[in-house]
Enzyme design. Structure first.
Site, mmCIF file in Angstrom:
data_model
loop_
_atom_site.group_PDB
_atom_site.id
_atom_site.type_symbol
_atom_site.label_atom_id
_atom_site.label_comp_id
_atom_site.label_asym_id
_atom_site.label_seq_id
_atom_site.Cartn_x
_atom_site.Cartn_y
_atom_site.Cartn_z
ATOM 1 N N GLU A 1 0.852 -1.189 0.000
ATOM 2 C CA GLU A 1 0.000 0.000 0.000
ATOM 3 C C GLU A 1 0.885 1.235 0.000
ATOM 4 O O GLU A 1 1.771 1.384 0.844
ATOM 5 C CB GLU A 1 -0.949 0.041 1.197
ATOM 6 C CG GLU A 1 -1.838 1.283 1.145
ATOM 7 C CD GLU A 1 -3.028 1.241 2.085
ATOM 8 O OE1 GLU A 1 -3.867 2.153 2.003
ATOM 9 O OE2 GLU A 1 -3.117 0.304 2.896
ATOM 10 N N LYS B 1 -5.457 21.344 -10.057
ATOM 11 C CA LYS B 1 -5.127 22.396 -11.017
ATOM 12 C C LYS B 1 -4.331 21.799 -12.177
ATOM 13 O O LYS B 1 -3.401 21.032 -11.966
ATOM 14 C CB LYS B 1 -4.327 23.506 -10.341
ATOM 15 C CG LYS B 1 -5.121 24.294 -9.307
ATOM 16 C CD LYS B 1 -4.294 25.410 -8.704
ATOM 17 C CE LYS B 1 -5.116 26.194 -7.679
ATOM 18 N NZ LYS B 1 -4.336 27.291 -7.051
ATOM 19 N N ASP C 1 -3.358 12.422 -3.685
ATOM 20 C CA ASP C 1 -3.667 13.834 -3.919
ATOM 21 C C ASP C 1 -4.024 14.048 -5.391
ATOM 22 O O ASP C 1 -3.261 13.661 -6.282
ATOM 23 C CB ASP C 1 -2.463 14.694 -3.541
ATOM 24 C CG ASP C 1 -2.826 16.162 -3.432
ATOM 25 O OD1 ASP C 1 -3.240 16.743 -4.460
ATOM 26 O OD2 ASP C 1 -2.691 16.732 -2.338
ATOM 27 N N GLU D 1 4.758 4.807 4.114
ATOM 28 C CA GLU D 1 4.250 6.108 4.552
ATOM 29 C C GLU D 1 5.375 6.827 5.288
ATOM 30 O O GLU D 1 6.029 6.235 6.146
ATOM 31 C CB GLU D 1 3.040 5.912 5.477
ATOM 32 C CG GLU D 1 2.486 7.186 6.069
ATOM 33 C CD GLU D 1 1.966 8.134 5.014
ATOM 34 O OE1 GLU D 1 2.614 9.182 4.839
ATOM 35 O OE2 GLU D 1 0.944 7.832 4.376
ATOM 36 N N LYS E 1 -15.563 7.580 6.401
ATOM 37 C CA LYS E 1 -16.605 8.520 6.817
ATOM 38 C C LYS E 1 -16.704 9.695 5.850
ATOM 39 O O LYS E 1 -17.804 10.178 5.558
ATOM 40 C CB LYS E 1 -16.352 9.006 8.240
ATOM 41 C CG LYS E 1 -15.085 9.813 8.450
ATOM 42 C CD LYS E 1 -14.939 10.234 9.912
ATOM 43 C CE LYS E 1 -13.677 11.047 10.136
ATOM 44 N NZ LYS E 1 -13.523 11.447 11.560
ATOM 45 N N ASP F 1 -11.748 10.208 -5.532
ATOM 46 C CA ASP F 1 -13.036 10.895 -5.590
ATOM 47 C C ASP F 1 -12.969 12.070 -6.564
ATOM 48 O O ASP F 1 -13.837 12.935 -6.553
ATOM 49 C CB ASP F 1 -13.473 11.373 -4.200
ATOM 50 C CG ASP F 1 -12.547 12.431 -3.619
ATOM 51 O OD1 ASP F 1 -11.435 12.611 -4.163
ATOM 52 O OD2 ASP F 1 -12.927 13.088 -2.628
#
Length: 256
Positions: free
Chosen positions: A85, A164, A160, A110, A235, A196
């Site tokens: 991941e 733009k 991310d 990460e 959520k 999304d």
């Protein structure tokens, strides 16, 4: 669907996605005219609970970065399907999937320390034994620690979107990284992306379809897949759906 977070330079897409800190050069075997980043610069404080997890649980679950092939069996204490991941943020999704799929080994990359501490805390509280973390940039990890045909899957959730147009080149899902990831996948292994941001979703399909080693797992005309049952709805995603926002899943598999 992007919650505001005044303490950070960039805003996470959901509660699980926090991309992180320092630039690295493209690996030698990937032709690319500019630096590749698997993260964006972020700020944020590590809580006392997260720091405690890093100090007490980290020695057991954190794998130090080293520019030589990872010994998966030594790292996890067993042989099992390997899932990478990239950018697990605060780790809730990673922990959920690892619990749901105990037969698999999950390696999370990460560099954001609060996120590392948060996932270590979750793993300890829930007694999750099939997670390991490398606190280092994923591009270097994939290039130098992962050998060809070693991965059964790759998860890239809500990177991310750099919405733009002039910033689109900073997006994580780009041909050089996809080519590198494809080389590390076993035949039949998968890359699962979720976003999304609709325009980015279409770009993901285009970039993944442009890699000859991969084929789309979906036969839908738009190239998108249904959300796999193992990926939980966060959520913020649930709130976005109520507001009429979309989320797109993209799944490709390695040919052979």
């Amino acid at each position: 669907m992007h919650p505001q977070d005044a303490s950070t330079e960039q805003t996470p897409v959901d509660d699980d996605q926090v991309e992180s800190s320092q630039p690295v050069h493209a690996p030698e075997d990937v032709a690319h005219p500019r630096r590749i980043r698997s993260f964006v610069r972020r700020a944020g404080r590590t809580s006392s609970g997260q720091q405690r997890a890093i100090d007490e649980v980290g020695p057991r679950l954190i794998v130090p970065y080293a520019p030589h092939p990872l010994d998966w069996e030594a790292a996890f204490g067993r042989k099992a399907p390997a899932i990478l991941e990239i950018g697990f943020g605060m780790g809730e999704t990673t922990a959920h999937i690892a619990q749901l799929r105990p037969q698999d080994n999950f390696l999370g990359c990460e560099v954001h320390e609060p996120g590392v501490g948060a996932l270590l805390k979750l793993a300890d509280e829930r007694e999750i034994g099939n997670i390991r973390i490398i606190q280092h940039d994923a591009v270097e990890v994939v290039a130098h620690m992962l050998t060809e045909d070693c991965l059964d899957g790759v998860h890239i959730y809500f990177p991310d979107p750099w919405h733009k147009k002039r910033h689109n080149k900073r997006r994580l899902v780009q041909p050089p990284l996809v080519k590198l990831l494809a080389s590390r996948l076993k035949p039949g292994g998968y890359i699962h992306c979720a976003t999304d941001w609709e325009e980015y979703a279409h770009q993901m399909v285009e970039v993944l379809a442009g890699e000859p080693a991969l084929e789309n797992a979906s036969s839908a005309a738009d190239g998108f897949s249904e959300r796999p049952e193992y990926r939980p709805i966060t959520k913020f995603e649930r709130r976005g759906v109520r507001l009429g926002h979309g989320v797109w899943d993209v799944v490709f598999r390695k040919r052979g």
